[in-house]
Design a protein around this motif. Structure first.
Motif, mmCIF file in Angstrom:
data_model
loop_
_atom_site.group_PDB
_atom_site.id
_atom_site.type_symbol
_atom_site.label_atom_id
_atom_site.label_comp_id
_atom_site.label_asym_id
_atom_site.label_seq_id
_atom_site.Cartn_x
_atom_site.Cartn_y
_atom_site.Cartn_z
ATOM 1 N N GLU A 1 1.242 -0.856 -0.236
ATOM 2 C CA GLU A 1 -0.157 -0.410 0.145
ATOM 3 C C GLU A 1 1.246 1.547 -0.356
ATOM 4 O OE1 GLU A 1 -3.525 0.404 1.210
ATOM 5 O OE2 GLU A 1 -4.200 -2.211 0.651
ATOM 6 N N PRO A 2 0.435 2.555 -1.069
ATOM 7 C CA PRO A 2 1.199 3.562 -0.937
ATOM 8 C C PRO A 2 1.089 4.836 0.438
ATOM 9 C CG PRO A 2 -0.527 3.943 -2.131
ATOM 10 C CD PRO A 2 -0.346 2.112 -1.834
ATOM 11 N N TYR B 1 6.349 7.476 -0.013
ATOM 12 C CA TYR B 1 6.462 8.538 -1.096
ATOM 13 C C TYR B 1 8.074 9.366 -1.159
ATOM 14 C CZ TYR B 1 4.582 11.698 -4.583
ATOM 15 O OH TYR B 1 4.421 12.860 -5.526
ATOM 16 N N GLU C 1 10.891 7.411 -2.292
ATOM 17 C CA GLU C 1 10.513 7.284 -3.435
ATOM 18 C C GLU C 1 10.959 8.689 -4.484
ATOM 19 O OE1 GLU C 1 7.365 5.637 -4.613
ATOM 20 O OE2 GLU C 1 7.827 3.734 -3.976
ATOM 21 N N ASN C 2 11.105 9.371 -3.842
ATOM 22 C CA ASN C 2 10.650 10.976 -4.792
ATOM 23 C C ASN C 2 11.650 11.576 -4.634
ATOM 24 O OD1 ASN C 2 8.500 10.753 -7.019
ATOM 25 N ND2 ASN C 2 7.280 10.095 -4.775
ATOM 26 N N GLN D 1 3.183 14.870 -15.302
ATOM 27 C CA GLN D 1 4.270 14.228 -13.660
ATOM 28 C C GLN D 1 3.424 14.709 -12.598
ATOM 29 O OE1 GLN D 1 8.359 14.564 -13.571
ATOM 30 N NE2 GLN D 1 7.894 13.321 -11.965
ATOM 31 N N ALA E 1 0.353 13.907 -12.364
ATOM 32 C CA ALA E 1 -0.081 11.712 -11.623
ATOM 33 C C ALA E 1 0.481 12.358 -10.642
ATOM 34 C CB ALA E 1 0.873 11.607 -12.476
ATOM 35 N N GLU E 2 1.983 12.708 -10.189
ATOM 36 C CA GLU E 2 2.032 12.982 -8.837
ATOM 37 C C GLU E 2 0.932 13.687 -7.905
ATOM 38 O OE1 GLU E 2 4.862 11.696 -7.698
ATOM 39 O OE2 GLU E 2 5.553 11.159 -9.801
ATOM 40 N N LYS F 1 -1.253 10.488 -6.909
ATOM 41 C CA LYS F 1 -0.615 9.695 -5.531
ATOM 42 C C LYS F 1 -0.998 10.284 -4.568
ATOM 43 C CE LYS F 1 3.145 7.867 -9.285
ATOM 44 N NZ LYS F 1 4.166 7.504 -9.235
ATOM 45 N N LEU G 1 -4.754 10.389 -3.249
ATOM 46 C CA LEU G 1 -4.363 8.729 -3.389
ATOM 47 C C LEU G 1 -4.641 8.570 -1.675
ATOM 48 C CD1 LEU G 1 -6.415 6.263 -4.352
ATOM 49 C CD2 LEU G 1 -4.041 5.675 -5.002
ATOM 50 N N ILE G 2 -3.354 8.419 -1.179
ATOM 51 C CA ILE G 2 -2.462 8.405 -0.174
ATOM 52 C C ILE G 2 -3.592 8.793 1.202
ATOM 53 C CG2 ILE G 2 -0.689 8.753 0.786
ATOM 54 C CD1 ILE G 2 1.211 8.570 -1.530
#
Length: 179
Positions: A22-23, A28, A31-32, A83, A86-87, A90, A93-94
């Motif tokens: 699960e994110p 996050y 990862e970034n 991007q 999309a980010e 994300k 959603l989290i």
């Protein structure tokens, strides 16, 4: 032999089954952190240069509950618009995960912000501030601590007013604002 094989199978399923895919905001951020479109900043509690002898008891409690702040900012430019979308999706959603309880949300179409927290009303471990602007980018700020509560946050604001903040830790963020 069957018992040993069963135990090994059970151990593997426990080890690999317990790893959540699960994110999370923590994942996050990790990862970034090295992504060129993001600026990552960790601010420790020692950024606040404050004379603790001048603090009230409630201010001291608020200061003790605070551990650090993590900032992750996405700087929008002409080349990364898709991007950015999309980010931002994300992060949204989290933050829809039930563990993030929403305190406040603001949205005007071109910009928005939200404040969520993790924990219970009197034992908050994380405050999350998420702000985005369609023509600039977004930032996620995680305020991490132990047993924080909304009163601690208000008292931390009064501590901030009395502190001499070490601006050296904020240089990366200042560079983002200048651009």
């Amino acid at each position: 032999m069957k018992i040993i094989l069963f135990i090994i199978t059970l151990l593997f399923s426990l080890v690999f089954g317990s790893c959540s895919s699960e994110p999370t905001l923590q994942k996050y951020f990790v990862e970034n952190t090295e992504n060129k479109d993001f600026i990552a900043l960790d601010i420790s509690s020692n950024i606040l240069d404050v004379d603790k002898t001048k603090l009230t008891v409630v201010q001291k409690e608020a200061l003790q509950s605070f551990e650090k702040i993590n900032v992750l900012a996405f700087k929008l430019n002409d080349k990364n618009k898709s991007q950015f979308e999309a980010e931002r999706a994300k992060v949204n959603l989290i933050l829809k995960d039930p563990k993030y309880q929403q305190l406040m949300k603001f949205n005007s179409g071109k910009q928005g912000a939200s404040v969520t927290y993790v924990g219970t009303d009197d034992h908050i471990n994380e405050f999350v501030f998420f702000a985005n602007k369609n023509d600039a980018g977004f930032a996620v700020v995680r305020v991490l601590g132990k047993d924080m509560n909304p009163t601690h946050i208000m008292n931390m604001i009064s501590v901030l007013k009395e502190s001499k903040i070490d601006l050296e830790q904020l240089k990366p963020l200042q560079e983002l604002i200048k651009k």
